[in-house]
Design an enzyme around this catalytic site. Structure first.
Site, short mmCIF file in Angstrom:
data_model
loop_
_atom_site.label_atom_id
_atom_site.label_comp_id
_atom_site.label_asym_id
_atom_site.label_seq_id
_atom_site.Cartn_x
_atom_site.Cartn_y
_atom_site.Cartn_z
N LYS A 13 0.84 -1.21 0.00
CA LYS A 13 0.00 0.00 0.00
C LYS A 13 0.87 1.25 0.00
CE LYS A 13 -2.04 -1.23 3.88
NZ LYS A 13 -1.35 -2.51 4.21
N ARG A 88 -10.59 -0.23 8.66
CA ARG A 88 -9.95 -1.47 9.08
C ARG A 88 -10.85 -2.35 9.92
NH1 ARG A 88 -4.29 0.02 8.90
NH2 ARG A 88 -2.98 -1.64 9.61
N ARG A 127 12.05 -4.23 5.68
CA ARG A 127 11.62 -2.87 5.27
C ARG A 127 12.38 -1.77 6.03
NH1 ARG A 127 5.50 -1.09 5.54
NH2 ARG A 127 5.60 -2.09 7.59
N ARG A 169 10.54 0.40 11.44
CA ARG A 169 9.38 0.65 12.29
C ARG A 169 9.38 -0.25 13.51
NH1 ARG A 169 4.24 0.87 8.27
NH2 ARG A 169 3.36 -0.39 9.95
N ARG A 180 -0.68 -8.21 13.91
CA ARG A 180 -1.22 -7.39 12.83
C ARG A 180 -1.98 -8.26 11.83
NH1 ARG A 180 4.25 -4.63 11.19
NH2 ARG A 180 3.08 -3.69 9.47
P1 AP5 Z 1 4.77 -1.44 2.06
O1 AP5 Z 1 4.29 -0.92 0.75
O2 AP5 Z 1 5.53 -0.49 2.93
O3 AP5 Z 1 3.61 -2.15 2.88
P2 AP5 Z 1 2.19 -1.62 3.32
O4 AP5 Z 1 1.13 -2.35 2.52
O5 AP5 Z 1 2.10 -0.14 3.31
O6 AP5 Z 1 2.12 -2.27 4.77
P3 AP5 Z 1 2.15 -1.61 6.22
O7 AP5 Z 1 3.00 -2.52 7.07
O8 AP5 Z 1 2.47 -0.19 6.21
O9 AP5 Z 1 0.63 -1.83 6.57
P4 AP5 Z 1 -0.04 -1.88 7.92
O10 AP5 Z 1 -1.45 -1.93 7.48
O11 AP5 Z 1 0.39 -2.97 8.82
O12 AP5 Z 1 0.47 -0.57 8.68
P5 AP5 Z 1 -0.17 0.86 8.93
O13 AP5 Z 1 0.88 1.85 8.85
O14 AP5 Z 1 -1.41 1.03 8.12
O15 AP5 Z 1 5.67 -2.73 1.75
C1 AP5 Z 1 6.30 -3.46 2.79
C2 AP5 Z 1 7.69 -3.91 2.37
O16 AP5 Z 1 7.57 -4.87 1.30
C3 AP5 Z 1 8.55 -2.78 1.82
O17 AP5 Z 1 9.87 -2.98 2.25
C4 AP5 Z 1 8.44 -2.92 0.30
O18 AP5 Z 1 9.59 -2.45 -0.37
C5 AP5 Z 1 8.25 -4.42 0.14
N1 AP5 Z 1 7.40 -4.74 -1.02
C6 AP5 Z 1 6.20 -4.17 -1.33
N2 AP5 Z 1 5.70 -4.70 -2.48
C7 AP5 Z 1 6.61 -5.64 -2.89
C8 AP5 Z 1 6.67 -6.53 -4.00
N3 AP5 Z 1 5.69 -6.60 -4.94
N4 AP5 Z 1 7.74 -7.36 -4.10
C9 AP5 Z 1 8.73 -7.32 -3.18
N5 AP5 Z 1 8.74 -6.49 -2.10
C10 AP5 Z 1 7.69 -5.66 -1.96
O19 AP5 Z 1 -0.67 0.71 10.44
C11 AP5 Z 1 0.23 0.57 11.50
C12 AP5 Z 1 -0.53 0.49 12.83
O20 AP5 Z 1 -1.28 1.70 13.06
C13 AP5 Z 1 -1.59 -0.61 12.94
O21 AP5 Z 1 -1.04 -1.86 13.30
C14 AP5 Z 1 -2.53 -0.04 14.00
O22 AP5 Z 1 -2.01 -0.19 15.29
C15 AP5 Z 1 -2.54 1.45 13.66
N6 AP5 Z 1 -3.60 1.81 12.69
C16 AP5 Z 1 -3.42 2.36 11.46
N7 AP5 Z 1 -4.61 2.56 10.84
C17 AP5 Z 1 -5.55 2.11 11.71
C18 AP5 Z 1 -6.98 2.05 11.65
N8 AP5 Z 1 -7.66 2.45 10.57
N9 AP5 Z 1 -7.64 1.54 12.73
C19 AP5 Z 1 -6.98 1.12 13.83
N10 AP5 Z 1 -5.64 1.15 13.94
C20 AP5 Z 1 -4.93 1.65 12.90
ZN ZN Z 2 1.95 1.32 4.87
#
Ligand code: AP5
Ligand code: ZN
Length: 225
Positions: A13, A88, A127, A169, A180
């Site tokens: 994402k 979510r 990452r 992170r 997660r």
């Molecule tokens: P990357 O693109 O960074 O992954 P992402 O999909 O953005 O995943 P996140 O870990 O950021 O998602 P998340 O939902 O857990 O975290 P969020 O910040 O929303 O890719 C990851 C890695 O893979 C990178 O190194 C990239 O280079 C590699 N990669 C990507 N695509 C690839 C490919 N095709 N091939 C090879 N490598 C690849 O949330 C964090 C925390 O915040 C949550 O746990 C929660 O506590 C809180 N939170 C956030 N939003 C909410 C909500 N709406 N409600 C409640 N709590 C929330």
């Molecule tokens: Zn993300």
């Protein structure tokens, strides 16, 4: 256009979001990035969210819904926005639909990045991120130019655009990833069934190299554009 960028932790994402921003000219609203900024700034909200985020659990619906509600009032959201990491839970989904309906709007597309859990550990644990911009790198799959032939470290992991150091992170550990993923499967996946009947869910196989995934996303964007 109002688009939800959907997918498990590590689906891509954050990696593909900025390219969608450039293509559609609307901002990406990441609740994860907003919460991390609040934690870094030491605000009251950040203090409330910090422990929950580190352990990989979800912060309260009320807290994130309020964040989004305030953010979409800003001028740059007038033509639409891309939601990353929100909604979510079903509760957040209902609140989002109601919020949009009150101004005669609705979610237009849900782009669902699909990746099996087994692939996500290596993605998450390798990452490195640029804190300010939220840009994601990977030691193996998307290394920054600064890495060269050296071993990854805080001095060799630098952002391509600013040259500033990258960081890892707090929740990018195997332990927190388990929580997660649990939260994702039990609370987040049901959202797809909610938007399914409207025919707006576009599934993308994201277990492929970056460029191939991006090509599939572009096909969906052509529909949207
Ligand atoms: P990357 O693109 O960074 O992954 P992402 O999909 O953005 O995943 P996140 O870990 O950021 O998602 P998340 O939902 O857990 O975290 P969020 O910040 O929303 O890719 C990851 C890695 O893979 C990178 O190194 C990239 O280079 C590699 N990669 C990507 N695509 C690839 C490919 N095709 N091939 C090879 N490598 C690849 O949330 C964090 C925390 O915040 C949550 O746990 C929660 O506590 C809180 N939170 C956030 N939003 C909410 C909500 N709406 N409600 C409640 N709590 C929330
Ligand atoms: Zn993300």
């Amino acid at each position: 256009i109002i688009m939800i960028l959907f997918g498990p932790p590590g689906a891509g994402k954050g990696s593909h979001g900025p390219k969608i921003v450039k293509t559609l000219g609307i901002p990406q609203l990441s609740t994860g990035d907003m919460l991390r900024a609040a934690v870094a700034a030491g605000t009251e909200l950040g203090k409330q969210a910090d422990d929950m985020m580190s352990s990989g659990g979800l912060v309260s619906d009320e807290l994130v819904v309020n964040l989004i509600k305030e953010r979409i009032k800003e001028a740059d959201c007038a033509k639409g926005f891309i939601l990353d990491g929100f909604p979510r839970t079903m509760e957040q989904t209902k609140m989002l639909d109601a919020m949009l309906a009150s101004s005669g709007e609705k979610v237009d597309y849900v782009v669902a990045l699909e990746v099996p859990d087994a692939v996500l550990t290596e993605r998450i644990c390798g990452r490195w991120v640029h804190k300010e911009s939220g840009r994601s790198y990977h030691i193996k799959f998307a290394p920054p130019k600064s890495l060269g032939e050296q071993a990854p470290s805080v001095t060799t992991m630098l952002d391509d655009e600013t040259g500033q150091p990258l960081m890892q992170r707090k929740d990018d550990t195997e332990e927190a990833l388990k929580s997660r993923l649990e939260a994702y499967h039990s609370q987040t996946v049901p959202i797809l069934a909610h938007y399914g009947p409207a025919g707006i869910v576009k599934k993308v196989d994201a277990n492929r190299p970056h460029l191939e995934v991006w090509s599939s996303i572009e096909i969906v964007l052509n529909l949207a554009g």
